[in-house]
Design an enzyme around this catalytic site. Structure first.
Site, PDB file in Angstrom:
ATOM      1  N   LYS A  77       1.015  -1.345  -0.065  1.00 22.97           N
ATOM      2  CA  LYS A  77       0.001   0.032   0.117  1.00 22.97           C
ATOM      3  C   LYS A  77       0.934   1.365  -0.040  1.00 22.97           C
ATOM      4  O   LYS A  77       1.987   1.159   0.644  1.00 22.97           O
ATOM      5  CB  LYS A  77      -0.796  -0.024   1.215  1.00 22.97           C
ATOM      6  CG  LYS A  77      -1.935   1.039   1.413  1.00 22.97           C
ATOM      7  CD  LYS A  77      -2.974   0.633   2.545  1.00 22.97           C
ATOM      8  CE  LYS A  77      -3.952   1.904   2.791  1.00 22.97           C
ATOM      9  NZ  LYS A  77      -4.898   1.522   3.910  1.00 22.97           N
ATOM     10  N   SER A 135      -9.582   1.793   3.510  1.00 20.30           N
ATOM     11  CA  SER A 135      -8.853   2.280   2.362  1.00 20.30           C
ATOM     12  C   SER A 135      -7.652   1.661   1.458  1.00 20.30           C
ATOM     13  O   SER A 135      -7.019   2.155   0.882  1.00 20.30           O
ATOM     14  CB  SER A 135      -8.127   3.535   3.156  1.00 20.30           C
ATOM     15  OG  SER A 135      -7.344   3.000   3.727  1.00 20.30           O
ATOM     16  N   SER A 189      -9.979  -0.692   7.395  1.00 27.21           N
ATOM     17  CA  SER A 189      -9.313  -0.446   6.122  1.00 27.21           C
ATOM     18  C   SER A 189      -8.722  -1.771   5.114  1.00 27.21           C
ATOM     19  O   SER A 189      -8.285  -1.557   4.243  1.00 27.21           O
ATOM     20  CB  SER A 189      -8.124   0.619   6.142  1.00 27.21           C
ATOM     21  OG  SER A 189      -8.960   1.885   6.429  1.00 27.21           O
TER      22      SER A 189
END
Lengths: 452, 73
Positions: free
Chosen positions: A71, A146, A170
């Site tokens: 990420k 996210s 997330s």
């Protein structure tokens, strides 16, 4: 399956270089439609060649030859660590996060950096400055956030394992929406050194993979004490990849969590899965009271807003990129503004401190529940994910985390495995275990994932 | 902060405050209350020569800026 692939790489049937080449080909074809990757590692093939040489010399790294994607809020040397924001669009990582060092030591190859909600502020995968992420499993709904790119990359077969970060859901939320597995470790299980924080008292880096074994293996690699993260505990890391049957255990169901789930179809899927688990393992179902769970969202967000405001003061346009308030998107600015307001002296005791007190109550609820049960099971989301481009209010979007936030506030571990579908929309089931009982969590996740 | 964001923040704060105020059993278990924990900038005495000394110590300065290579001073 990760286990099978590792055997192939170890035996020489598949080289690390071929594995990476295969993924780069697929990424070349699919990424433009999904927008999961923001950046590919130009040295991935060269790194893979090095791993192949090491494997021939007897190297037995746990992740040897696997393609690992990060990420974009996790620092890796030479890679853009943008947090999917214009604020950091020109920022390149100057050091490896602790977890990246561990991944490289075990022979994992960093294939690229993944798209996400900007600065991890989002639940849909639509707030990235570099375009929204598309859900490859079901393009008519958002991938969730996210860690949207992480979930989408795994679901679309663009990498072996992805790393995401979970503050209030997330990892779990996008894992559910994209039909894959994901784990939020206990707070302090994994070092946060090198993670650009959203909320320092809640963030955890965790694995996302198409199977539980891949998640377990990655978690085993990245867990452990760190000199550079004082909150990474020295609790011994068990062999999570040695997955065992749970046997007969006590499974907690919370009536309060059931009330928060607004879609009866989601409840039905979760109940069916749970019934199958109970039958297969001869386990026991017990009701547990999580009295304050309905205040989880209102407790969580003040903590996040205030900690995020504090954490973003370094983005002042001098050392790192641009001044954040002048370059970020609306949701990021909203959270900074809310954190700034809530931290003011005139609001003393009304928000942050009150939220911490409620957090203690929620943690206490879980502590009492785990005296009577081994795991707790509940849905991941209170309703079906929204369609891309839906106009929802900030408060509606925050409420979407109502069932994932409680475990984050309590600092305990939670994982998601696919449980079914509603009109083609993947639905996950959330399994929650006490702090530092990741082994139990993983065993339970594996059991659930094998049920018909 | 745009008007829309100000409005959103006000609405969020109002709704959170209402919900959090209902939490029975919430107790303060940490920290200590200090009456005078907030700095009052208006009452501080300032050392008027401090600025002069800072600039005379600095290797190079221009107007109100000290010019120096990072981590070298």
């Amino acid at each position: 399956m990760i286990n099978e692939k590792l055997k192939q790489i170890k035996s020489g049937k598949l080289s690390a270089k071929q594995n990476i080449r295969n993924f780069l080909d697929i990424i070349g074809k699919k990424n433009k439609d999904i927008n999961a990757f923001l950046h590919l590692n130009p040295d991935a093939l060269a790194d893979a060649e090095e791993i192949d040489k090491k494997i021939k010399s007897g190297f037995k790294g746990k992740l040897a030859g696997l393609a690992i994607a990060l990420k974009s809020n996790i620092s890796a040397i030479g890679m853009p660590v943008t947090c999917a924001s214009k604020t950091l669009k020109n920022y390149t990582g100057t050091f490896d996060a602790d977890i990246v060092k561990k991944i490289r030591q075990e022979g994992g190859i960093i294939i690229g950096m993944l798209n996400m909600d900007e600065f991890a502020c989002g639940i849909s995968g639509e707030t990235s400055s570099f375009g929204p992420i598309i859900n490859p499993r079901c393009p008519s709904i958002v991938p969730g956030g996210s860690s949207s790119g992480s979930a989408a990359a795994v679901a679309a077969g663009l990498c072996d394992i992805a790393l995401g970060s979970d503050t209030g859901g997330s990892i779990r939320n996008p894992a559910s929406n994209c039909g894959i597995c994901g784990i939020k470790p206990s707070y302090g299980r994994v070092s946060r050194y090198g993670l650009l924080d959203l909320s320092m008292s809640l963030d955890q880096i965790g694995p996302m993979c198409s199977d539980v074994y891949g998640c377990a293996l990655m978690l085993e690699v990245i867990s452990g004490k760190s000199q550079k993260d004082p909150m990474a505990f020295s609790t011994p890391v068990e062999k999570y990849s040695k997955i065992e049957p749970t046997g007969k255990i006590r499974v907690g169901i919370s009536p309060e969590a059931e009330k928060l789930c607004l879609d009866s179809r989601i409840k039905t899927i979760v109940e069916k899965k749970l019934s199958s688990f109970i039958k297969k393992t001869s386990s026991e179902k017990k009701p547990v009271a999580l009295k304050y769970i309905d205040l989880a969202v209102q407790s969580y967000y003040p903590i996040v807003f205030v900690e995020f405001f504090s954490g973003t003061r370094k983005f002042d346009g001098r050392k790192y990129g641009l001044k954040i308030e002048g370059s970020c998107g609306e949701e990021v600015l909203r959270r900074i503004s809310a954190g700034k307001e809530m931290s003011k002296a005139e609001h003393k005791g009304k928000f942050y401190r009150k939220a911490l007190q409620v957090r203690d109550l929620i943690k206490s609820d879980f502590d009492k529940a785990f005296e009577k049960t081994d795991i707790i099971v509940m849905p991941v989301t209170p309703s079906l994910p929204q369609k891309p481009g839906s106009k929802i209010t900030p408060e509606e979007s925050y409420a979407f985390d109502a069932l994932t936030i409680p475990a984050s506030l309590a600092g305990i571990c939670a994982g998601v495995v696919p449980a079914g579908e509603i009109q083609g929309i993947p639905i996950g089931i959330q399994i929650i275990a006490p702090a530092f009982r990741e082994k139990l969590l993983i065993n339970a996740m594996s059991e659930f994932s094998k049920l018909e | 902060m745009t008007d829309k964001i100000k409005k959103d923040v006000a609405s969020i704060m109002a709704s959170f405050m209402k919900a959090l105020s209902k939490a029975e059993g919430a107790k303060e278990k940490f920290g200590s209350e200090r009456e005078n924990s907030m700095r009052d900038p208006g009452t501080q005495d300032t050392d008027k020569s401090f600025r002069q000394r800072m600039f005379s110590n600095a290797p190079k300065h221009r107007d109100s800026f000290i010019i120096m290579e990072k981590k070298h001073w």
